[in-house]
Scaffold this motif. Structure first.
Motif, PDB file in Angstrom:
ATOM      1  N   UNK A 715      14.715  13.344  52.749  1.00  0.00           N
ATOM      2  CA  UNK A 715      16.158  13.621  52.408  1.00  0.00           C
ATOM      3  C   UNK A 715      17.197  14.299  53.576  1.00  0.00           C
ATOM      4  N   UNK A 716      16.394  15.131  54.281  1.00  0.00           N
ATOM      5  CA  UNK A 716      17.213  15.664  55.413  1.00  0.00           C
ATOM      6  C   UNK A 716      17.517  15.120  56.565  1.00  0.00           C
ATOM      7  N   UNK A 717      16.570  14.029  56.854  1.00  0.00           N
ATOM      8  CA  UNK A 717      16.944  13.049  57.972  1.00  0.00           C
ATOM      9  C   UNK A 717      17.873  12.196  57.543  1.00  0.00           C
ATOM     10  N   UNK A 718      18.436  12.014  56.276  1.00  0.00           N
ATOM     11  CA  UNK A 718      19.318  11.419  55.731  1.00  0.00           C
ATOM     12  C   UNK A 718      20.570  11.965  55.677  1.00  0.00           C
ATOM     13  N   UNK A 719      20.456  13.196  55.154  1.00  0.00           N
ATOM     14  CA  UNK A 719      21.784  14.040  54.923  1.00  0.00           C
ATOM     15  C   UNK A 719      22.107  15.233  56.029  1.00  0.00           C
ATOM     16  N   UNK A 720      20.945  15.515  56.959  1.00  0.00           N
ATOM     17  CA  UNK A 720      21.012  16.240  57.940  1.00  0.00           C
ATOM     18  C   UNK A 720      21.050  17.672  57.475  1.00  0.00           C
ATOM     19  N   UNK A 721      20.746  18.045  56.243  1.00  0.00           N
ATOM     20  CA  UNK A 721      20.690  19.402  55.965  1.00  0.00           C
ATOM     21  C   UNK A 721      20.093  19.437  54.663  1.00  0.00           C
ATOM     22  N   UNK A 722      19.680  20.391  54.013  1.00  0.00           N
ATOM     23  CA  UNK A 722      19.311  20.750  52.640  1.00  0.00           C
ATOM     24  C   UNK A 722      20.279  20.638  51.747  1.00  0.00           C
ATOM     25  N   UNK A 723      19.844  20.213  50.330  1.00  0.00           N
ATOM     26  CA  UNK A 723      21.074  20.002  49.516  1.00  0.00           C
ATOM     27  C   UNK A 723      21.408  21.195  48.749  1.00  0.00           C
ATOM     28  N   UNK A 724      22.859  21.341  48.883  1.00  0.00           N
ATOM     29  CA  UNK A 724      23.202  22.395  48.138  1.00  0.00           C
ATOM     30  C   UNK A 724      23.414  22.214  46.497  1.00  0.00           C
ATOM     31  N   UNK A 725      23.576  23.210  45.848  1.00  0.00           N
ATOM     32  CA  UNK A 725      23.853  23.162  44.400  1.00  0.00           C
ATOM     33  C   UNK A 725      25.412  23.106  43.959  1.00  0.00           C
ATOM     34  N   UNK A 726      26.287  23.400  44.701  1.00  0.00           N
ATOM     35  CA  UNK A 726      27.683  23.295  44.447  1.00  0.00           C
ATOM     36  C   UNK A 726      28.183  22.114  44.085  1.00  0.00           C
ATOM     37  N   UNK A 727      27.809  21.135  44.805  1.00  0.00           N
ATOM     38  CA  UNK A 727      28.284  19.484  44.446  1.00  0.00           C
ATOM     39  C   UNK A 727      28.019  19.295  43.024  1.00  0.00           C
ATOM     40  N   UNK A 728      26.597  19.729  42.508  1.00  0.00           N
ATOM     41  CA  UNK A 728      26.409  19.333  41.077  1.00  0.00           C
ATOM     42  C   UNK A 728      27.122  20.243  39.992  1.00  0.00           C
ATOM     43  N   UNK A 729      27.240  21.709  40.255  1.00  0.00           N
ATOM     44  CA  UNK A 729      28.195  22.331  39.368  1.00  0.00           C
ATOM     45  C   UNK A 729      29.468  21.913  39.365  1.00  0.00           C
ATOM     46  N   UNK A 730      29.980  21.419  40.522  1.00  0.00           N
ATOM     47  CA  UNK A 730      31.380  21.137  40.719  1.00  0.00           C
ATOM     48  C   UNK A 730      31.569  20.100  39.630  1.00  0.00           C
ATOM     49  N   UNK A 731      30.640  18.972  39.740  1.00  0.00           N
ATOM     50  CA  UNK A 731      30.936  17.840  39.281  1.00  0.00           C
ATOM     51  C   UNK A 731      30.723  17.707  37.628  1.00  0.00           C
ATOM     52  N   UNK A 732      30.124  18.987  37.295  1.00  0.00           N
ATOM     53  CA  UNK A 732      29.928  19.077  35.804  1.00  0.00           C
ATOM     54  C   UNK A 732      30.865  20.075  35.334  1.00  0.00           C
ATOM     55  N   UNK A 733      31.885  20.706  36.167  1.00  0.00           N
ATOM     56  CA  UNK A 733      32.764  21.536  35.706  1.00  0.00           C
ATOM     57  C   UNK A 733      32.229  22.982  35.264  1.00  0.00           C
ATOM     58  N   UNK A 734      31.189  23.285  35.933  1.00  0.00           N
ATOM     59  CA  UNK A 734      30.650  24.574  35.628  1.00  0.00           C
ATOM     60  C   UNK A 734      30.840  25.560  36.851  1.00  0.00           C
ATOM     61  N   UNK A 735      31.635  25.389  37.848  1.00  0.00           N
ATOM     62  CA  UNK A 735      31.839  26.424  38.838  1.00  0.00           C
ATOM     63  C   UNK A 735      33.029  27.367  38.159  1.00  0.00           C
TER      64      UNK A 735
END
Length: 737
Positions: A715-735
């Motif tokens: 995953x990190x080779x693809x993304x260049x970093x570890x995954x963050x949780x904010x995109x998920x919370x934002x996509x669900x309107x939970x931020x």
């Protein structure tokens, strides 16, 4: 929505494969010990080998005993009969015993090639049979197959333990494991690591008495898992809501009514309407039926499945499963079954999972409470003299959706015919990876409803066979999943292409209309094809590392990513067309879909997370005494603070993912994968949804690699970093706003 797939982990052996495909416990076996003296073992193996050869020589009509004479080596379904399975399984088990004994008896010093690879290549016959048999017991089962499954399970379980608990074999594996690994490729090192762990986690370090105890535990767990699944299938098929008064259909869309009339004819109630607890039936009824009393009746029929104190009751079965799993984990040196399972997942420990859930749960629960308040306000404004109940949620949330966004999912059906949605899936795969498909109607199939495509890569080379099984039927378990009849591998210059299947449960076409899907159902089609892409684009050496042979909390990630393309205007404009007029879905309706995408996310997240917490609570137990299932569940839900208007997506008695499938202590995997999926799609949004470099990076670092390397490194080779949780919370309107 169920999004299930089966990631097959190494140990080679088709025995492990058979157990995984069969949805059994991670370990299950019978009480047969072949690790005693070498002479006794050798004689036993020799007899088994001779028996297998005799069976195959005599039974020339058994299609499993010779190569399939079909296009691309597809299973010859027309020739495979129920009576072929048991003798074929017995021959396959005997053959693999001989192969394993040859490894043990090899006079040469243990090496990766003569021990680890030799194990990887063993058991091909059993694998061949198991992939057909266990796919069919899920997708097109019958009484004969269920009976065979009960007879075969202990045979496969015993054979699996015979391998994992064989000390002479383990010593060879251990010797290779302790050697210098610098000459091995990354994939070979991973295969060696996984094989060694499969032995230690399978009881290889136990003393003889504890090995016998482990076998007994495994055997009993295998039987309980089968019984749980059989009971649930019987309960699901038994319930029916029969309506004979047309007024009770008030609020239901005409296509739903038509489908219920077809079900009524099929179930022996001509002239009436029948609704069942299968998702394509119960969900629209709960969403649109005006009759509150009938909504309550079908809802309770659903959530009380296998909890009715009858012959199909699962409470004692699941409580015993949980207790025996805890006992087995402790025998193997782990505090609980959850600790045992999660050691091999990217999450690593149950504590890490609970921490993740605790980050999301408060925001989701607060949002769900706000949704309750909205719906209660609507009920009160309409003069309803009652408090919102669980069976009201779909009905009133849909009313609010319509009022707030002028949108309900029925508006989307005309634009998402099954045929057009398939075109959208294939279009997306073509734009991303250069894939093209060609439908074939003359290839073998296990049911007349199955459709089949040849799949070609960007260079026009045949790369896979894809099968689609889309309609609900009583012989098929509920939900949606991806599997394979043959995995990809690349050995000594020979590339074996995969044979992949997507299985779903859509309503059949009614009258002159094609099969029409809601937006959510169409999204599931994209999701499952994401699994198919993971399987078809696999480019690894070893079959045990191919495609979805990855940790459970990673396997859903590629499919979650694939869902995102369905909502993109460029994709929608290509396939989302009215089935009658050909009109592309209006932008105004697309805008409504997007605006409503975060609606009801409190409910959706909470019902899922409640099931996740329930799963972890069951499998974090250290107590090996069976619990009172009803009391334990009630306490679990109370401790997590679940509101009474929401039930877990799966209550204990019908939680087949964890008690009859491979997701015990792992149902959290969907949320874990959602985090990766939401973060990964950010890369496509940043660079362009069809950006070639991004698509190639995703394919080369994720989809093609299967389980050949550490998944988080990939995953990190693809993304260049570890995954963050904010995109998920934002996509669900939970931020927090």
């Amino acid at each position: 929505m169920i999004k299930n797939t089966l990631g097959i982990k190494p140990l080679a052996s088709a025995i492990t494969l058979a157990l995984m495909l069969g949805g059994l416990s991670s370990c299950s076996s019978a009480s047969l010990d072949t690790s005693a003296s070498s002479n006794a073992s050798s004689n036993s193996i020799s007899q088994s080998e001779q028996s297998a050869q005799n069976v195959m020589a005599q039974d020339t009509n058994n299609p499993f005993f010779k190569p399939y004479d079909t296009f691309a080596g597809m299973p010859d379904f027309a020739k495979i009969k129920p009576e072929h399975y048991l003798p074929a399984f017995k021959a396959g088990i005997a053959e693999q015993k001989s192969e394993i004994q040859a490894i043990i008896d090899n006079p040469k010093a243990p090496t990766f090639a003569n021990t680890i690879e030799a194990m990887e290549f063993s058991g091909k016959l059993t694998s061949k049979i198991a992939r057909v048999f266990y796919n069919l017991t899920s997708a097109d089962t019958n009484d004969e197959l269920r009976a065979i499954s009960k007879e075969v399970a202990p045979l496969l379980s015993a054979a699996r333990d015979d391998i994992r608990l064989n000390d002479k074999l383990f010593q060879r594996v251990k010797t290779v494991y302790q050697q210098d690994k610098s000459g091995l490729t990354v994939a070979q090192q991973k295969l060696l690591e996984d094989t060694y762990k499969s032995f230690t986690r399978g009881g290889a370090n136990l003393n003889d008495a504890d090995k016998l105890k482990l076998r007994a535990l495994n055997e009993e767990l295998g039987k309980l898992s089968l019984a749980f699944g059989d009971n649930l299938l019987a309960e699901t098929n038994a319930f029916e809501l029969v309506i004979d008064n047309e007024q009770d259909l008030s609020g239901l869309p005409q296509d739903v009514i038509n489908s219920a009339a077809q079900t009524a004819v099929k179930r022996g109630h001509p002239g009436k309407w029948v609704f069942t607890t299968h998702r394509p039936s119960i969900t629209p009824f709960l969403t649109y039926a005006d009759n509150r009393e009938l909504r309550e009746k079908i809802y309770k029929g659903y959530i009380e499945r296998a909890n009715n104190n009858n012959a199909n009751d699962n409470k004692q079965i699941l409580a015993k499963e949980a207790a025996l799993r805890a006992e087995r984990a402790q025998l193997l040196g782990y505090p609980s079954h959850a600790h045992y399972v999660l050691e091999e997942r990217t999450a690593k420990t149950p504590e890490n999972v609970y921490k993740l859930l605790d980050r999301v749960w408060p925001a989701a629960l607060n949002q769900a409470r706000a949704e309750v308040a909205q719906m209660q306000k609507l009920i009160d404004s309409e003069g309803g003299n009652f408090k919102l109940a669980a069976w009201d949620w779909w009905y009133y949330s849909d009313k609010i959706r319509v009022a707030k966004y002028s949108f309900n999912e029925q508006q989307t059906r005309p634009y998402f015919s099954l045929e057009n949605t398939l075109k959208g899936v294939f279009y997306t795969a073509n734009r991303l990876y250069g894939i093209t498909v060609k439908e074939r109607t003359d290839l073998p199939k296990y049911n007349d409803e199955v459709r089949t495509w040849e799949v070609y890569d960007k260079d026009g080379k045949l790369m896979a066979i894809f099968m689609g099984d889309y309609y609900v039927r009583d012989s098929k378990r509920g939900g949606a999943w991806n599997n394979s009849y043959r995995p990809q591998s690349h050995i000594e210059g020979v590339n074996t292409i995969p044979i992949v299947v997507n299985v779903l449960n859509y309503p059949r076409p009614t009258g002159d209309e094609p099969a029409l899907l809601t937006f959510d159902e169409a999204s599931t089609l994209f999701h499952e094809f994401g699994h198919a892409l993971h399987t078809m684009l696999s480019d690894v050496e070893y079959a045990s590392q191919a495609g979805t042979s990855v940790p459970r909390d990673y396997v859903e990630f590629p499919s979650q990513v694939m869902e995102n393309w369905m909502t993109q205007p460029e994709v929608l404009s290509h396939f989302a067309k009215h089935y009658q007029t050909g009109e592309v879905i209006p932008q105004a309706l697309v805008d409504k879909i997007r605006a409503a995408s975060q609606f009801n996310q409190g409910f959706a997240t909470v019902e899922y997370m409640a099931a996740t917490k329930l799963d972890l609570d069951w499998h974090s137990l250290s107590d090996t005494t069976p619990k009172d299932a009803a009391k334990f569940e009630a306490e679990s839900l109370s401790n997590m603070g679940l509101i009474e208007e929401i039930a877990p997506r799966y209550r204990s008695t019908y939680f087949s993912h964890i008690f009859a499938g491979g997701y015990s202590a792992g149902y959290y995997s969907y949320l874990w994968s959602d985090i990766l999926g939401a973060d990964a799609f950010e890369a496509f949004k940043e660079n362009g949804i069809f950006d070639k470099a991004t698509a190639d990076a995703f394919k080369n670092n994720v989809l093609s690699q299967g389980g050949s390397d550490d998944p988080m490194l990939l995953y990190k080779r693809f993304r260049g970093k570890e995954a963050g949780i904010e995109p998920l919370l934002r996509s669900r309107g939970l931020l927090a706003k």
